[in-house]
Design an enzyme around this catalytic site. Structure first.
Site, PDB file in Angstrom:
ATOM      1  N   GLY A 243     -25.254 -22.535 -33.388  1.00 57.17           N
ATOM      2  CA  GLY A 243     -25.916 -21.128 -32.379  1.00 57.17           C
ATOM      3  C   GLY A 243     -26.811 -21.430 -31.607  1.00 57.17           C
ATOM      4  O   GLY A 243     -28.131 -20.902 -32.049  1.00 57.17           O
TER       5      GLY A 243
ATOM      6  N   SER B 211     -19.047 -21.651 -29.465  1.00 60.78           N
ATOM      7  CA  SER B 211     -17.720 -21.346 -29.586  1.00 60.78           C
ATOM      8  C   SER B 211     -17.193 -21.710 -30.848  1.00 60.78           C
ATOM      9  O   SER B 211     -18.114 -22.341 -32.045  1.00 60.78           O
ATOM     10  CB  SER B 211     -17.579 -22.916 -29.056  1.00 60.78           C
ATOM     11  OG  SER B 211     -18.020 -23.470 -27.800  1.00 60.78           O
TER      12      SER B 211
ATOM     13  N   GLU C 180     -23.633 -33.949 -28.303  1.00 59.66           N
ATOM     14  CA  GLU C 180     -22.977 -32.718 -27.879  1.00 59.66           C
ATOM     15  C   GLU C 180     -22.460 -33.557 -26.096  1.00 59.66           C
ATOM     16  O   GLU C 180     -21.284 -33.839 -25.893  1.00 59.66           O
ATOM     17  CB  GLU C 180     -23.124 -31.208 -27.772  1.00 59.66           C
ATOM     18  CG  GLU C 180     -21.896 -31.315 -27.130  1.00 59.66           C
ATOM     19  CD  GLU C 180     -23.311 -29.135 -26.959  1.00 59.66           C
ATOM     20  OE1 GLU C 180     -23.582 -29.185 -27.037  1.00 59.66           O
ATOM     21  OE2 GLU C 180     -21.881 -28.539 -26.064  1.00 59.66           O
TER      22      GLU C 180
ATOM     23  N   SER D 183     -25.673 -26.811 -18.275  1.00 60.44           N
ATOM     24  CA  SER D 183     -25.049 -27.054 -16.968  1.00 60.44           C
ATOM     25  C   SER D 183     -25.480 -28.383 -16.285  1.00 60.44           C
ATOM     26  O   SER D 183     -26.328 -29.013 -15.999  1.00 60.44           O
ATOM     27  CB  SER D 183     -25.855 -25.537 -16.284  1.00 60.44           C
ATOM     28  OG  SER D 183     -27.222 -26.376 -15.152  1.00 60.44           O
TER      29      SER D 183
END
Ligand code: FAD
Length: 387
Positions: free
Chosen positions: A127, A161, A244, A368
């Site tokens: 989160g 997710s 990640e 991004s």
């Protein structure tokens, strides 16, 4: 993560053979298209893998892992991809939140959380992102008011997710609004079944409702669920994001290479236009680059050099590889008007369309593309900060 300095090639080869043999005996049938049924099948697959010693391969044995190297873990991923077998279900726990738990968790926290995370008894989500805090994560507004025995959490997360399949969430929350924004954030381990937590799934362009909005309304979080120092969550967040970015590139590469080989076989059998032939050549170059980067990523992980701006390079290369490959596959479907490729070949038209659509997200999740490029420019190349 445990990673001995170097592993004998013969030992790795023997491990590869045992993985291949096991997967030949146990690989699951193709997964259902329906998202809910697929999730159930993936959970079962996770349990089978765990019971057979294929989950947490590079996690320390004192925390329930197999105590082997990252190279061993990657071998199992490569062999799974070759066998068409999916990865374990709890990817966020294993590869995103897990490394941060191992690095910063207290003995009690590891005793409480590691084993259920590995077994799949408890699933995790991450989160971090909020409606007004994605790229500018440090401006997050979810608040955790500090009380004697813990925190009271209020706010909203988005794009979380697998939140509606999760038991625990690694939440970044503002614990001191008066400090500079990076310095007033804490990393909390939040029970998704606690009173005050609401999860609303969001359907993606693929048709799956894989990510969610999560609302926290006066959720009580015990003090023992603070990971790392109070107000010191930013360093942990960067650790999670580094794993990640770099770790997903390492694992996903193996699956992309298998998809590439399937595509190449189909082109050899069915033929293609010159445009597609040129594209598959470009995909080969892109995936070769990703493969070279993955060797460096293994070295960096072994030397605990994650997080680093190099994680952004891995992440950018992955997004390119993913989008390039499935773009080529889609063009190939187009050049054959889809039908020939869905008959009597290893390619599945519906899956290619889904992979293509899912691939669009690769330049967004984990940070991004534009933000990763800025990190590379400023922190790797030393260029002046963009105004
Ligand atoms: C499939 C998927 C799964 C995800 N899963 C999770 C999850 O489990 N947990 C979680 O916390 N988050 C998750 N995310 C969220 C993801 O991390 C964010 O979407 C991402 O960080 C971008 O934030 P944003 O969507 O708010 O876009 P914004 O930050 O609003 O950016 C919008 C656009 O503006 C550009 N932009 C913004 N700021 C700048 C700048 N300073 N310079 C140049 N360009 C800029 C961005 O590059 C982007 O193109 C997921 C996203 C996707 C797509």
């Amino acid at each position: 993560m445990t990673s001995p300095a170097s592993v004998e090639p013969q030992a790795l080869e023997a491990y590869r053979n045992s993985a291949r043999t096991w997967l030949a005996d146990f690989a699951p049938p193709p997964l259902p298209q329906d998202y809910r049924l697929r999730t159930g099948a993936l959970r079962e697959w996770h349990s089978t893998l765990y019971r057979s010693g294929w989950v947490g391969i590079d996690w320390p044995s004192e925390h329930g892992g197999q105590g082997l190297s990252l190279e061993h873990a990657l071998i199992f991923i490569e062999e799974s991809a070759r066998a068409g077998a999916p990865q374990p279900f709890g990817a966020i726990g294993l590869h995103v939140v897990g490394p941060t738990l191992l690095r910063y968790g207290t003995r009690q926290q590891l005793e409480r959380f590691a084993e259920p995370l590995l077994s799949g008894a408890e699933t995790w989500c991450q989160g971090f992102s909020e409606p007004d805090a994605g790229s500018d994560l440090a401006s997050l507004r979810t608040r955790a008011v500090v009380e004697d025995d813990g925190f009271v959490l209020t706010g909203q997360k988005i794009w979380t997710s697998w939140a509606d399949d999760s038991d625990w969430c690694a939440v970044l929350a503002r614990t001191d609004p008066d400090r500079p924004k990076h310095k007033g954030i804490s990393y909390l381990l939040v029970d998704m079944h606690a009173p005050g937590v609401t999860v609303r799934p969001i359907t993606q362009i693929t048709g799956d409702a894989e990510f969610c909005e999560v609302f926290f309304e006066d959720v009580r979080v015990p003090r023992s669920n603070l990971l790392g120092p109070l107000h010191g969550g930013w360093e942990l967040a960067m650790h999670t994001l580094g794993h990640e970015r770099s770790g997903y590139a390492l694992r996903r590469r193996a699956e992309l290479e298998v998809s590439y080989r399937n595509l190449l076989d189909a082109i050899r059998r069915e033929g293609s236009g010159s445009d597609v032939a040129a594209e598959i050549g470009t995909a080969y170059v892109t995936l070769s680059g990703l493969s070279a980067l993955s060797r460096r990523a293994v070295r960096r992980a072994r030397n605990a050099e994650v997080p680093s701006p190099l994680d952004s390079v891995d992440k950018l290369a992955l997004a390119k590889g993913e989008q390039q490959l499935f773009g080529t596959a889609l063009d190939l479907l187009g050049s054959h008007r889809a039908a020939p490729l869905t008959r009597g070949t290893s390619l599945d038209g519906a899956q290619i369309v889904k992979d293509y659509l899912h691939g669009r997200a690769a330049s967004v999740y984990g940070g991004s593309e534009q933000i990763q490029l800025t990190i590379v420019a400023e922190r790797l190349l030393g260029l002046p900060r963009a105004r």
